[in-house]
Design an enzyme around this catalytic site. Structure first.
Site, PDB file in Angstrom:
ATOM      1  N   CYS A  60      35.746  -9.620 -25.510  1.00  0.00           N
ATOM      2  CA  CYS A  60      37.085  -9.515 -24.926  1.00  0.00           C
ATOM      3  C   CYS A  60      37.348 -10.651 -23.945  1.00  0.00           C
ATOM      4  O   CYS A  60      37.453 -10.430 -22.733  1.00  0.00           O
ATOM      5  CB  CYS A  60      37.238  -8.159 -24.257  1.00  0.00           C
ATOM      6  SG  CYS A  60      36.964  -6.840 -25.439  1.00  0.00           S
TER       7      CYS A  60
ATOM      8  N   PRO B  44      11.833 -33.643 -22.228  1.00  0.00           N
ATOM      9  CA  PRO B  44      12.890 -33.377 -23.202  1.00  0.00           C
ATOM     10  C   PRO B  44      12.970 -31.891 -23.538  1.00  0.00           C
ATOM     11  O   PRO B  44      11.945 -31.218 -23.670  1.00  0.00           O
ATOM     12  CB  PRO B  44      12.411 -34.152 -24.432  1.00  0.00           C
ATOM     13  CG  PRO B  44      10.922 -34.068 -24.327  1.00  0.00           C
ATOM     14  CD  PRO B  44      10.595 -34.103 -22.872  1.00  0.00           C
TER      15      PRO B  44
HETATM   16  N1  LLP Z   1      14.494 -31.929 -16.699  1.00  0.00           N
HETATM   17  C1  LLP Z   1      15.316 -31.389 -15.791  1.00  0.00           C
HETATM   18  C2  LLP Z   1      15.016 -31.521 -14.385  1.00  0.00           C
HETATM   19  C3  LLP Z   1      16.488 -30.715 -16.227  1.00  0.00           C
HETATM   20  O1  LLP Z   1      17.314 -30.206 -15.328  1.00  0.00           O
HETATM   21  C4  LLP Z   1      16.752 -30.610 -17.611  1.00  0.00           C
HETATM   22  C5  LLP Z   1      17.943 -29.901 -18.101  1.00  0.00           C
HETATM   23  C6  LLP Z   1      15.838 -31.164 -18.514  1.00  0.00           C
HETATM   24  C7  LLP Z   1      14.724 -31.835 -18.024  1.00  0.00           C
HETATM   25  C8  LLP Z   1      16.021 -31.088 -20.004  1.00  0.00           C
HETATM   26  O2  LLP Z   1      17.165 -31.753 -20.408  1.00  0.00           O
HETATM   27  P1  LLP Z   1      17.449 -32.015 -21.980  1.00  0.00           P
HETATM   28  O3  LLP Z   1      16.368 -32.915 -22.513  1.00  0.00           O
HETATM   29  O4  LLP Z   1      17.427 -30.706 -22.661  1.00  0.00           O
HETATM   30  O5  LLP Z   1      18.781 -32.645 -22.005  1.00  0.00           O
HETATM   31  N2  LLP Z   1      22.780 -25.727 -20.959  1.00  0.00           N
HETATM   32  C9  LLP Z   1      23.242 -27.095 -21.093  1.00  0.00           C
HETATM   33  C10 LLP Z   1      22.180 -28.096 -20.715  1.00  0.00           C
HETATM   34  C11 LLP Z   1      21.648 -27.897 -19.322  1.00  0.00           C
HETATM   35  C12 LLP Z   1      20.551 -28.862 -18.982  1.00  0.00           C
HETATM   36  C13 LLP Z   1      19.891 -28.502 -17.713  1.00  0.00           C
HETATM   37  N3  LLP Z   1      18.787 -29.325 -17.345  1.00  0.00           N
HETATM   38  C14 LLP Z   1      23.763 -27.292 -22.514  1.00  0.00           C
HETATM   39  O6  LLP Z   1      23.723 -26.362 -23.311  1.00  0.00           O
HETATM   40  O7  LLP Z   1      24.242 -28.368 -22.846  1.00  0.00           O
END
Ligand code: LLP
Length: 429
Positions: A359, A290
């Site tokens: 910008c 997470p």
């Molecule tokens: N594991 C892997 C292989 C991932 O690619 C990711 C996120 C995570 C875990 C963690 O995911 P989470 O629990 O945070 O959902 N910048 C985007 C989110 C990109 C997520 C990329 N991978 C945003 O601001 O919504």
């Protein structure tokens, strides 16, 4: 739940008045609640408490050393995606033996660095990468611990840029090709030890259904891999969604209780309740990755209103933070709740766009949103900015990166100084 609420008309983070922080440290300013981060970590850990598991925090969401250090001290492992993230984890006192290394494009240098540091597993995204890992490990005379990422072809029903578990995404190896790859690896790749299987279907999932679908689909595969190849862990990825739309309100436990059954957002307790029985008897260590769930609602971005511009079609509130500080609205149409640091005296609202100084027309934090009528000089908080906020910030338009503050009870610590103009050009000639 989180540590942000109004006390006597002022927005607080734990026991610290955010207006005081804004006056002292300037804006834009990221502020995180350590109590919230650790509460989220502990609750997730407890929700999986019945089974052998490890929470590997996804460093990409917020990689500040002080955040990593607090999590390491509480026993977290880490999911990293670059040599730079591994470096940060080590500097923060994290243990490489509790790090998994994800990503479709690991370089030779990164592989060598991670092998030398003794990470727990390379989470490999293609047969080609597995072959290369085998080659590099052979050159170093080492055995690389690895897991292949399975793409289960499940629709995570989230924004298309953060959905990763469908066949058309670049991530992972097709479900049907996994068994063959483990077979091939066991014969050909002598410098690789396949010790697990990994998956991650997407980010910001607010319903349990896609998680269940993916887990149920992969259980027969993971069971077969355990029998045939003796794998010991299964990482079910990250992706647990958070509340963006009523972020401030959701800090109050009563808000959760008042949500109607049909539309109640996913809680961590529900996540555990649904998944633990399905995972309990597999005889595998379950890893979670997470990011957003741990830090998302634990952070805000404070910004000051500079101008109000009344155009022919719209009213713009121009603030001193821009898309370079928080890119989520521009990139994913991300919604961040906007609240004034001083509680409004009336319930009257005006419909406005809140925009930054960059910008670009995409430089907005909201469009056509009814908000309290804050004025130039007033401060506002962009809620739920703890994940993928500072971590995705840039120097675009030659704007120094904001400072970051960590609040623990009544103590506020600068955990990253605001960049100076000299920092902006460091390294250039
Ligand atoms: N594991 C892997 C292989 C991932 O690619 C990711 C996120 C995570 C875990 C963690 O995911 P989470 O629990 O945070 O959902 N910048 C985007 C989110 C990109 C997520 C990329 N991978 C945003 O601001 O919504």
């Amino acid at each position: 739940m989180h540590g942000f609420s109004y006390k006597n008309g002022s927005l607080f983070c734990e026991d610290v008045d955010l207006s005081t922080l804004a006056a002292e440290h300037g804006t834009p300013l990221y502020v995180y609640s350590a109590g919230t981060i650790l509460d989220h970590y502990t609750r997730l850990d407890a929700a999986l408490g019945e089974i052998d598991h490890e929470v590997a925090y996804a460093v990409k969401a917020n990689s500040n050393l002080s955040v990593l250090r607090r999590l390491a001290q509480h026993g977290a492992g880490f999911d990293i995606v670059s040599g730079g993230e591994l470096f940060r984890v080590i500097k923060a006192g994290g243990d490489p033996a509790h790090c998994t290394f994800a990503g479709v494009g690991k370089t030779r240098d990164e592989i060598i660095y991670a092998l030398e540091q003794g990470i727990y597993s390379f989470n490999v995204e293609s047969a080609e990468e597995l072959a290369y890992l085998n080659e590099v490990a052979g050159e170093l005379g080492r055995i690389a611990p690895a897991a292949v990422r399975v793409n289960p072809n499940v629709d995570a029903k989230t924004h298309k840029y953060i959905s990763t578990g469908k066949s058309e995404n670049k991530f992972g190896v097709d479900f049907g090709a996994i068994a063959g790859l483990y077979e091939r690896a066991s014969k050909e790749f002598k410098n690789v030890k396949l010790r697990g299987l990994q998956m991650h279907i997407g980010s910001q999932l607010t319903s349990i259904a896609p998680f269940i679908e993916a887990v149920e689909k992969v259980i027969p595969l993971v069971t077969a891999l355990k029998e045939k190849h003796g794998i010991e862990f299964w990482s079910i990825g990250g992706g647990i969604g958070i509340i963006y739309k009523e972020a401030l309100e959701s800090g109050d436990p009563a808000w959760w209780e008042n949500q109607p059954e049909e539309t109640r957002p996913l809680t961590i307790e529900r996540y555990g309740k649904e998944l633990v029985p399905r995972l309990r008897n597999l005889g595998l260590k379950i890893l979670l990755e997470p990011g957003r769930y741990i830090v998302g609602n634990a952070g805000v971005l404070i910004t000051k209103c500079l101008y109000e511009k009344k155009g022919a079609a719209k009213t713009f509130k121009i603030v001193d933070a821009g898309m370079n500080d928080l890119i989520r609205p521009a990139l994913y149409e991300g919604h961040h709740e906007i609240v004034p640091l001083t509680a409004p005296a009336t319930t009257e609202q005006v419909t406005v766009d809140v925009v930054g100084p960059i910008c670009e027309s995409g430089d907005f934090f909201c469009q056509d949103r009814p908000l309290p009528d804050f004025q130039p000089g007033d401060h506002i908080a962009l809620m739920s900015a703890g994940a993928y906020g500072f971590a995705m910030a840039s120097n675009y338009n030659s704007r120094p990166l904001p400072a970051e503050i960590l609040v623990e009870g009544a103590t506020a610590t600068v955990i990253r100084k605001r960049q100076t103009l000299d920092d902006l050009i460091a390294g250039e000639i």
